[in-house]
Design an enzyme around this catalytic site. Structure first.
Site, PDB file in Angstrom:
ATOM      1  N   ALA A 192       0.801  -1.234   0.000  1.00 27.50           N
ATOM      2  CA  ALA A 192       0.000   0.000   0.000  1.00 27.50           C
ATOM      3  C   ALA A 192       0.832   1.282   0.000  1.00 27.50           C
ATOM      4  O   ALA A 192       0.276   2.364   0.160  1.00 27.50           O
ATOM      5  CB  ALA A 192      -1.012   0.028   1.136  1.00 27.50           C
ATOM      6  N   ALA A 193       2.136   1.172  -0.204  1.00 25.88           N
ATOM      7  CA  ALA A 193       2.950   2.395  -0.319  1.00 25.88           C
ATOM      8  C   ALA A 193       2.430   3.254  -1.470  1.00 25.88           C
ATOM      9  O   ALA A 193       2.361   4.480  -1.366  1.00 25.88           O
ATOM     10  CB  ALA A 193       4.414   2.041  -0.549  1.00 25.88           C
ATOM     11  N   GLY A 194       2.057   2.596  -2.554  1.00 25.67           N
ATOM     12  CA  GLY A 194       1.547   3.316  -3.722  1.00 25.67           C
ATOM     13  C   GLY A 194       0.232   4.021  -3.410  1.00 25.67           C
ATOM     14  O   GLY A 194       0.009   5.155  -3.835  1.00 25.67           O
ATOM     15  N   ASP A 195      -0.638   3.360  -2.683  1.00 25.95           N
ATOM     16  CA  ASP A 195      -1.921   3.971  -2.313  1.00 25.95           C
ATOM     17  C   ASP A 195      -1.686   5.127  -1.353  1.00 25.95           C
ATOM     18  O   ASP A 195      -2.349   6.168  -1.436  1.00 25.95           O
ATOM     19  CB  ASP A 195      -2.831   2.929  -1.658  1.00 25.95           C
ATOM     20  CG  ASP A 195      -3.182   1.809  -2.622  1.00 25.95           C
ATOM     21  OD1 ASP A 195      -3.453   2.110  -3.794  1.00 25.95           O
ATOM     22  OD2 ASP A 195      -3.169   0.642  -2.201  1.00 25.95           O
TER      23      ASP A 195
HETATM   24  N1  LIG Z   1      11.982   0.831  -0.270  1.00 16.56           N
HETATM   25  C1  LIG Z   1      11.457   2.055  -0.318  1.00 16.56           C
HETATM   26  N2  LIG Z   1      12.108   3.106   0.268  1.00 16.56           N
HETATM   27  C2  LIG Z   1      11.588   4.343   0.251  1.00 16.56           C
HETATM   28  N3  LIG Z   1      10.412   4.654  -0.349  1.00 16.56           N
HETATM   29  C3  LIG Z   1       9.736   3.672  -0.943  1.00 16.56           C
HETATM   30  C4  LIG Z   1      10.201   2.320  -0.962  1.00 16.56           C
HETATM   31  N4  LIG Z   1       9.295   1.562  -1.613  1.00 16.56           N
HETATM   32  C5  LIG Z   1       8.300   2.403  -1.973  1.00 16.56           C
HETATM   33  N5  LIG Z   1       8.559   3.677  -1.587  1.00 16.56           N
HETATM   34  C6  LIG Z   1       7.717   4.866  -1.808  1.00 16.56           C
HETATM   35  O1  LIG Z   1       6.389   4.442  -2.126  1.00 16.56           O
HETATM   36  C7  LIG Z   1       6.041   4.818  -3.459  1.00 16.56           C
HETATM   37  C8  LIG Z   1       5.206   3.738  -4.100  1.00 16.56           C
HETATM   38  O2  LIG Z   1       5.915   2.518  -4.074  1.00 16.56           O
HETATM   39  P1  LIG Z   1       6.005   1.575  -5.364  1.00 16.56           P
HETATM   40  O3  LIG Z   1       6.751   2.247  -6.439  1.00 16.56           O
HETATM   41  O4  LIG Z   1       6.498   0.266  -4.881  1.00 16.56           O
HETATM   42  O5  LIG Z   1       4.481   1.508  -5.800  1.00 16.56           O
HETATM   43  P2  LIG Z   1       3.462   0.279  -5.881  1.00 16.56           P
HETATM   44  O6  LIG Z   1       4.161  -0.901  -6.484  1.00 16.56           O
HETATM   45  O7  LIG Z   1       2.270   0.806  -6.551  1.00 16.56           O
HETATM   46  O8  LIG Z   1       3.138  -0.008  -4.369  1.00 16.56           O
HETATM   47  P3  LIG Z   1       1.883  -0.856  -3.837  1.00 16.56           P
HETATM   48  O9  LIG Z   1       2.471  -2.121  -3.281  1.00 16.56           O
HETATM   49  O10 LIG Z   1       1.291  -0.002  -2.777  1.00 16.56           O
HETATM   50  O11 LIG Z   1       0.954  -1.077  -4.973  1.00 16.56           O
HETATM   51  C9  LIG Z   1       7.368   5.075  -4.145  1.00 16.56           C
HETATM   52  O12 LIG Z   1       7.191   5.941  -5.231  1.00 16.56           O
HETATM   53  C10 LIG Z   1       8.199   5.656  -3.008  1.00 16.56           C
HETATM   54  O13 LIG Z   1       7.865   7.010  -2.816  1.00 16.56           O
HETATM   55 MG   LIG Z   2       0.387   0.117  -6.509  1.00 18.54          MG
END
Ligand SMILES: Nc1ncnc2c1ncn2[C@@H]1O[C@H](COP(=O)(O)OP(=O)(O)OP(=O)(O)O)[C@@H](O)[C@H]1O
Ligand SMILES: [Mg+2]
Length: 249
Positions: A192-195
């Site tokens: 959920a980092a993306g959310d």
């Molecule tokens: N290891 C990390 N260290 C620091 N920031 C991170 C890390 N992983 C993710 N982030 C932050 O979270 C944002 C979204 O992560 P990511 O690019 O993995 O998106 P996602 O794959 O859509 O995530 P999700 O699992 O929520 O769908 C990144 O753009 C960054 O700002």
């Molecule tokens: Mg995502």
């Protein structure tokens, strides 16, 4: 919040979690059958893989969007993703376009999207694998090139989410395309980092910050979310984000 939950204990837990945070659930409908669930496994490096059972989420109809029209028209910005049917998201995009309300679309789970939908998106926010799916190719290309291709499909702006590398922004509302770094915090669970990024970006943007500034705020929020386990339980509050930003300056 517009959505559907099932008539099971998960549905009740989900609705209550929203109410506790002060979120209006009047357009969250409870339907017969199970709630949507996601089984998430987290690897030692904090990365995850997810098996989604849409259940009640798969029953969200364009009629639910029509029923929420008054709430939508009052919104400063609208967030959506693809865990509900595409025709419903397309109806939402149409509604936002007519009402001139910016729409942020997280194109997850990854799937090719109709141009009609992409043309109504103000901010398209794919991660690395979603970018490849949207562009229908497996070859490596620079972020600038990938963003350019996505913009050519019709989205007004794109934000490429790059995991620990932060994000890349480009589009009509971004005078100079830019990388915005994410604070370097230790990943425990990236779920959920993306959310989290999208929610925080929407908040900062509607408060009048520039897209690049809003992305900085959102990267700080997302970085905090990866230091904690759980999707919802990992989300920071505004005060946590401000504290992190103060500690970095
Ligand atoms: N290891 C990390 N260290 C620091 N920031 C991170 C890390 N992983 C993710 N982030 C932050 O979270 C944002 C979204 O992560 P990511 O690019 O993995 O998106 P996602 O794959 O859509 O995530 P999700 O699992 O929520 O769908 C990144 O753009 C960054 O700002
Ligand atoms: Mg995502």
């Amino acid at each position: 919040m517009i959505g559907r939950v099932g008539a099971d204990s998960f549905g009740e837990v989900l609705r209550n979690a929203l109410i506790v945070e002060g979120i209006d659930t009047s357009t969250v409908v409870t339907v017969e059958g199970p709630s949507g669930v996601a089984a998430i496994t987290v690897a030692a490096d904090g990365t995850n893989s997810i098996v989604v059972t849409p259940a009640a989420n798969a029953t969200l109809q364009p009629a639910d969007i029509a029923a929420a029209r008054n709430q939508i028209r009052k919104a400063s910005i609208v967030l959506a993703q693809l865990e509900t049917p595409l025709e419903t998201i397309t109806a939402l995009a149409q509604e936002c376009r007519e009402a001139k309300i910016p729409l942020i679309l997280d194109p997850a789970p990854a799937q090719p999207l109709p141009l009609e939908l992409l043309r109504s998106v103000t901010w398209l926010t794919p991660n690395e694998s979603e970018t490849r799916t949207l562009l229908g190719r497996t070859t490596v290309m620079t972020e600038a090139k990938a963003a350019e291709r996505l913009l050519a499909l019709g989205a007004r702006n794109v934000i490429l989410k790059l995991g620990p590398r932060g994000v890349y922004l480009a589009g009509a509302d971004v005078p100079t395309p830019a990388f915005v770094p994410s604070p370097d915090l230790r990943a425990v669970d990236t779920t959920a980092a993306g959310d989290c990024f999208n929610g925080a970006f929407a908040v900062a943007l509607t408060e009048g910050r520039s897209p690049v500034e809003a992305a900085g705020f959102a990267c700080a929020a997302a970085a905090l979310s990866i230091t904690r386990t759980g999707a919802q339980t990992g989300m920071p509050y505004r005060s946590d984000v401000n504290k992190l930003l103060r500690s970095l300056t």
